[in-house]
Design an enzyme around this catalytic site. Sequence first.
Site, PDB file in Angstrom:
ATOM      1  N   ASN A 183      -1.792  -4.816  -0.329  1.00 41.78           N
ATOM      2  CA  ASN A 183      -2.142  -6.239  -0.253  1.00 41.78           C
ATOM      3  C   ASN A 183      -2.165  -6.745   1.191  1.00 41.78           C
ATOM      4  OD1 ASN A 183      -2.067  -5.921  -2.970  1.00 41.78           O
ATOM      5  ND2 ASN A 183      -0.553  -7.505  -3.398  1.00 41.78           N
ATOM      6  N   LEU A 184      -2.964  -7.771   1.399  1.00 40.36           N
ATOM      7  CA  LEU A 184      -3.126  -8.343   2.738  1.00 40.36           C
ATOM      8  C   LEU A 184      -1.777  -8.577   3.424  1.00 40.36           C
ATOM      9  CD1 LEU A 184      -5.186  -9.564   4.720  1.00 40.36           C
ATOM     10  CD2 LEU A 184      -4.794 -11.753   3.600  1.00 40.36           C
ATOM     11  N   LYS A 185      -0.843  -9.117   2.656  1.00 43.28           N
ATOM     12  CA  LYS A 185       0.471  -9.495   3.197  1.00 43.28           C
ATOM     13  C   LYS A 185       1.189  -8.336   3.897  1.00 43.28           C
ATOM     14  CE  LYS A 185       3.723 -10.145   0.254  1.00 43.28           C
ATOM     15  NZ  LYS A 185       4.565 -10.602  -0.848  1.00 43.28           N
ATOM     16  N   GLY A 186       1.085  -7.117   3.355  1.00 44.06           N
ATOM     17  CA  GLY A 186       1.679  -5.954   3.990  1.00 44.06           C
ATOM     18  C   GLY A 186       3.188  -5.936   3.981  1.00 44.06           C
TER      19      GLY A 186
END
Length: 248
Positions: free
Chosen positions: A127-130
């Site tokens: 996910n983008l958040k990482g």
Amino acid sequence: MSEKQIVRPYGDTTGDGMVQVSFTLPVPLDKRAEGAAVQLATKMGLEPAMVVHAKQMGDAFTFFVVYGRVHHLVDLSQVVVAERDYPLLSAKDINATIRSTLRRKVTVVGACIGTDAHTVGIDAILNLKGIAGEKGLEYYREFVVRNLGAQVSVPDLVERARAERADAVLVSQVVTQRDAHLHNTKEMSAAFREAFPAQRRPLLVVGGPRFDELATEELGVDRIFGRGTTPREVASYLVHALTTRRAA
Ligand code: B12
């Protein structure tokens, strides 16, 4: 042969050999239970062994922390681990290498398989958040990410990988009760080997906190990632493996 480099554990003073172990015994807390904990720790090689914490859990179990001295040594020159055998690239270089070498986007399909619903690990990678200050694979322009989430069956994963023309399949396994992570991974890798000819099979990558990163052959996967993995390590690996495969 490399030179011996001996280390021993440290508790109060350097090299004193002190270690701490914790375990649960199926007995209520009393003097006998503490004696049993000391006896177990002694048999494990802690000599002398001291119970430093004991807490009853429910009616019939006690959790122990035991502190004691071991006489075992470790020769660092004999320690075998899965070393990173590919360069750790920046996000910019990862995107640039995909563009210049593969000349198309890289599709990854990710999931937790079996009954496993621990999605935090695979989400951290995809996910983008990482995680740990790094963005996940969704952040990279040249990756197309399909995160299927929790409790995906192996046949569904194979079908989705086929439909998406996945370059890589990323599977997470966190629950290890009765070696579920090992059985599920072997089932998954066998299904992909049956469903795809060798040169068209997606890369099979598995991750989770309790895997032995050296067990790729036994589990039939291309790479295993353990505790503390970051998205950039995974992205760098994928670029390395896919460009190497293409060159071959
Ligand atoms: C959060 C959590 C839950 C949440 C999960 C929520 C969610 N959406 O994920 C909930 C509450 C639902 C849950 C449920 C259960 N849980 Co739970 N859970 C945890 C907990 C506290 C944290 C796990 C976590 O999120 N770690 C953080 C992530 C970032 O770390 P990670 O998973 O290791 O991922 C990293 C690496 O391993 C790697 N990685 C992981 N996957 C992948 C995949 C790829 C492809 C790659 C490259 C890398 C990679 O990269 C990640 C980032 O660095 C752990 C205990 C702990 N402290 O670890 C227990 C734990 C995992 N759970 C456990 C258990 C037993 C359960 C239940 C069975 C409890 C029950 N009786 O109902 C259920 C099972 C549910 C199910 N069907 O799976 C046990 C597992 C024991 C075992 N030996 O298997 C643990 C260890 C707790 C314990 N000590 O008993 N749990």
